[in-house]
Enzyme design. Sequence first.
Site, PDB file in Angstrom:
ATOM      1  N   HIS A 241       0.828  -1.224   0.000  1.00 58.88           N
ATOM      2  CA  HIS A 241       0.000   0.000   0.000  1.00 58.88           C
ATOM      3  C   HIS A 241       0.862   1.273   0.000  1.00 58.88           C
ATOM      4  CE1 HIS A 241      -3.558  -2.378   1.388  1.00 58.88           C
ATOM      5  NE2 HIS A 241      -2.696  -2.988   2.162  1.00 58.88           N
TER       6      HIS A 241
HETATM    7  O1  RIB Z   1      -4.328  -0.345   5.447  1.00 58.63           O
HETATM    8  C1  RIB Z   1      -2.998  -0.301   4.994  1.00 58.63           C
HETATM    9  C2  RIB Z   1      -2.180   0.613   5.833  1.00 58.63           C
HETATM   10  O2  RIB Z   1      -2.213   0.147   7.172  1.00 58.63           O
HETATM   11  C3  RIB Z   1      -0.694   0.631   5.442  1.00 58.63           C
HETATM   12  O3  RIB Z   1      -0.152   1.895   5.746  1.00 58.63           O
HETATM   13  C4  RIB Z   1      -0.100  -0.443   6.319  1.00 58.63           C
HETATM   14  O4  RIB Z   1       1.269  -0.156   6.642  1.00 58.63           O
HETATM   15  C5  RIB Z   1      -0.932  -0.324   7.567  1.00 58.63           C
HETATM   16  O5  RIB Z   1      -0.346   0.670   8.380  1.00 58.63           O
END
Ligand code: RIB
Length: 317
Positions: A241
């Site tokens: 992500h």
């Molecule tokens: O939902 C994904 C996010 O939440 C990303 O930033 C991952 O590192 C978690 O922190």
Amino acid sequence: MAHLIIDTDPGVDDAFALALAALTPGVDLLAVTTVFGNVPLERTTLNARRVLALCGRGDVPVAAGAAQPLVFPHPHRARYAHGSDGLSGRSAALPEPTRDVEASGAVALMAAELGRATEPVTIAPIGPLTNIALLLAAHPEVKPKIDRIVIMGGAIDGGNVSASAEFNIWSDPEAARRVLVEEDVPCVLVPMDLTYRCAVDTAWLDKLAASGPIGSALHALTPDYLEHYTKALGWPGLVIHDAVAVAEAIAPGTLTTEDYPLDVECAMGPARGAVIADRRRPELIADTEDLAGRRVAVAVDTDLDALRAFLFDGLSR
Ligand code: RIB
Ligand code: CA
């Protein structure tokens, strides 16, 4: 040249995102600040420092920020995906930090870097938005120095930590609402709806592992994360992500965006932390009510293969 501050809660995908910024030529990584999130603050801070040491970036100042959300306690962390130490249990295999944590703390460090910046600065929050809300509330004088805030967070169609909320926003909805709705600094929101589509497969991961010592070290951080996302995706892959958001922060225009008024649900209940994007046509909204808040650029698409290649090129060292 992107002048960049990253606020992070490493976290396996945070590690990939930090490495991408630390290794990409032409990125002026001014500072890294840490926040609670995937694991507690002391752990996210150590992990961030170790990832920078892995990348040979002891020149980048690191400061710790909020250990908890603005208002309500943080019910749980994403340990299931990131392992007990935040990096699939492999944090200790990374090089030890070569630089002390800045005693000033995250908000003061961000304010100082923004204060002395002579070019517009991009802030890339890839964890809960607590530090960013605090910065904007305590130091409004630095807002003109911020070009954009490029945020990994939110879910427009279904969450991960709950049916309706994505982990970063859910971790501190009050902070997220402040940044995305109340404040006026230009924001780009990179929601999990898009980051899921950018998932990489094990062939991509194996190539990264074979690309060099840093690629191999990043690959070594992924077992717990790969196990989680193989279940989440239904096929063997990873959703990095945060690296998708940082790709946009360092290469503006990588992601295609659409501007929407947003709101964040802060009530206690099943929808807490949900991001509501008002996708009705503006004329319709204007007819029925004042346009709710300001508009935020929401990332809705990208050239998936080009993005995966960009990430690989940036990390294969
Ligand atoms: O939902 C994904 C996010 O939440 C990303 O930033 C991952 O590192 C978690 O922190
Ligand atoms: Ca993160």
